[in-house]
Design an enzyme around this catalytic site. Structure first.
Site, PDB file in Angstrom:
ATOM      1  CG  ASN A 140      -8.467  -1.056  -2.732  1.00 58.15           C
ATOM      2  OD1 ASN A 140      -9.635  -1.960  -2.066  1.00 58.15           O
ATOM      3  ND2 ASN A 140      -7.601  -2.337  -3.320  1.00 58.15           N
ATOM      4  CE  LYS A 141      -4.920   1.639   1.987  1.00 56.78           C
ATOM      5  NZ  LYS A 141      -5.350   2.857   2.464  1.00 56.78           N
TER       6      LYS A 141
ATOM      7  CD  GLN B  53      -2.382  -0.804   4.707  1.00 51.94           C
ATOM      8  OE1 GLN B  53      -1.361  -0.531   3.755  1.00 51.94           O
ATOM      9  NE2 GLN B  53      -2.800   0.084   4.759  1.00 51.94           N
TER      10      GLN B  53
ATOM     11  NE  ARG C 197      -5.970  -3.350   7.018  1.00 51.26           N
ATOM     12  CZ  ARG C 197      -6.037  -3.989   5.588  1.00 51.26           C
ATOM     13  NH1 ARG C 197      -5.856  -5.469   6.903  1.00 51.26           N
ATOM     14  NH2 ARG C 197      -6.451  -4.343   4.880  1.00 51.26           N
ATOM     15  N   GLY C 198      -9.939  -2.239   6.605  1.00 55.83           N
ATOM     16  CA  GLY C 198     -10.265  -3.414   5.700  1.00 55.83           C
ATOM     17  C   GLY C 198     -11.503  -2.883   5.896  1.00 55.83           C
ATOM     18  CB  ALA C 199     -14.514  -1.991   3.149  1.00 56.79           C
TER      19      ALA C 199
ATOM     20  CG  ASP D 213     -11.206   0.797   0.867  1.00 59.84           C
ATOM     21  OD1 ASP D 213     -10.765   0.079   0.611  1.00 59.84           O
ATOM     22  OD2 ASP D 213     -11.385   0.513   2.584  1.00 59.84           O
TER      23      ASP D 213
ATOM     24  NE  ARG E 269      -9.279   4.611   7.265  1.00 59.59           N
ATOM     25  CZ  ARG E 269      -8.569   3.406   6.520  1.00 59.59           C
ATOM     26  NH1 ARG E 269      -8.404   2.638   7.218  1.00 59.59           N
ATOM     27  NH2 ARG E 269      -7.986   4.268   5.657  1.00 59.59           N
TER      28      ARG E 269
END
Ligand code: MRU
Length: 360
Positions: A261-262, A210, A49-51, A251, A92
């Site tokens: 973003n998150k 996270q 995960r993480g762009a 993201d 995703r």
């Protein structure tokens, strides 16, 4: 320094290995990816995960998924590659690096095949063989470019920070969210190397933690002073005067500078404005999506609500079947973003003009 020994995606001896981030911080386990379904599942379940890391995993994932495919003609092979790319792209929706990396892989293949058509002579089998090699080389390039981009963002980001600063971050945009070094954590590692003595506060980042599981683990393991807080404590640490700058990842950044973003990031940005604290978003150019005009057009991933009240608890923390709302991201309006840090330099408003200049 203890951060560059652990990376989220490895391609070694023709094997694609993913650090299973769902098992952190307890276990550091790499899992092998054999099929397109393995790769889809690893992205969907946030094992990777993480762009930027998603983009790198998808590029290698496309290659390993097609490297054993057979076809009568190179054109038939290309059709199959595009089908696998579409399938991986459905894992995703929000991080643009996924579609960016897959589009780049497909375009490289198409350009290569077009070149073959212009210089005939190769038989179909040979063309397919070399197309696979071209895909492999492009995956490696995407991977290596991300390492370089993160390193550069680290340097540009550090120019905004001073020794001894208190820094708040949300989610994880560190080394395990990228090919290496991280985006917004890269300057913290660089500053740490130079003895800057940052005091970092990590929001836990509900519901998938996270910040707690990944950021506090990553920074702690590198010897950086990190304090874990719940998301709802961000305001008090700002009011206490403990935060001099906020650094977060992204993201997908729209053409006007709105950045997804998150979930929870936009709230942190709004608080930062109230307390007069600079809010820096770290965005490699691979995360800037000029085809999306504003944040309103960014598709926000909705996830299963059980993540909120069941996933991390022995017993459900709410009545079984409770109604939930679980968006994985939110959009921070560009007006709250003090500067955007890219690998090409620091960008200031007006973002609708200045982001575009990065691509000229
Ligand atoms: O759902 P995740 O863990 O993939 O979300 C990650 C984030 O929101 C990161 O901040 C973002 O991808 C930037 S990573 C350099």
């Amino acid at each position: 320094m203890k951060f560059d020994d652990i990376v989220p995606v490895r391609y070694v001896d023709d094997a694609l290995l993913i650090l299973d981030q769902t098992r952190l911080p307890g276990e550091e386990v790499y899992i092998g990816m054999e099929t397109k379904e393995d790769v889809w599942d690893a992205i969907f379940k946030l094992k990777v995960r993480g762009a930027p890391a998603i983009g790198v995993a998808a590029a290698w994932g496309l290659y390993i998924s097609v490297r054993n495919l057979q076809a009568e003609t190179a054109a038939d092979f290309a059709v199959q590659v595009k089908e696998v790319a579409d399938y991986l792209n459905s894992s995703r929706p929000t991080a643009v690096n996924l579609s960016w990396a897959l589009k780049r892989m497909v375009k490289t293949m198409e350009d290569y095949l077009e070149g073959c058509d212009a210089a005939p002579g190769n038989d179909e089998e040979r063309k397919i063989h070399w197309t696979k090699e071209v895909l492999k080389a492009e995956a490696r390039r995407i991977h290596e470019e991300d390492v370089a981009a993160c390193k550069a963002m680290g340097e540009h980001g550090l120019s905004l920070l001073k020794p001894g600063m208190g820094i708040l971050t949300h989610c994880n945009a560190g080394t395990i969210a990228t090919a290496k070094y991280g985006t917004c954590l890269a300057p913290l590692y660089l500053g740490h190397e130079k003895g800057y003595g940052f005091k970092v506060f990590a929001d836990e980042t509900r519901p998938l933690l996270q910040g707690a599981r990944l950021t506090s683990w990553e920074l702690n393991r590198a010897g950086i002073d990190v304090t874990l807080i719940c998301d709802n404590m961000a305001s008090i640490v700002m009011k206490n005067g403990w935060i001099d700058a906020i650094v977060v990842g992204c993201d997908r950044m729209a053409a006007n500078g709105d950045g997804a973003n998150k979930i929870g990031t936009s709230g942190v940005a709004i608080l930062a404005k109230e307390y007069g604290i600079p809010f820096y978003m770290f965005v490699p150019t691979s995360t800037i999506d000029l085809d999306t005009p504003t944040g309103d057009e960014i598709v926000i991933e909705q996830r299963n609500g059980e993540e909120i009240y069941k996933m991390w608890y022995e017993k459900p923390m709410a009545p079984e079947g409770i109604k939930t709302y679980n968006p994985a991201f939110d959009v921070t309006d560009h007006k709250y973003i003090t500067a955007v840090v890219t690998e090409k330099g620091v960008v200031y408003p007006p973002y609708d003009v200045n982001l575009r200049k990065l691509f000229e």
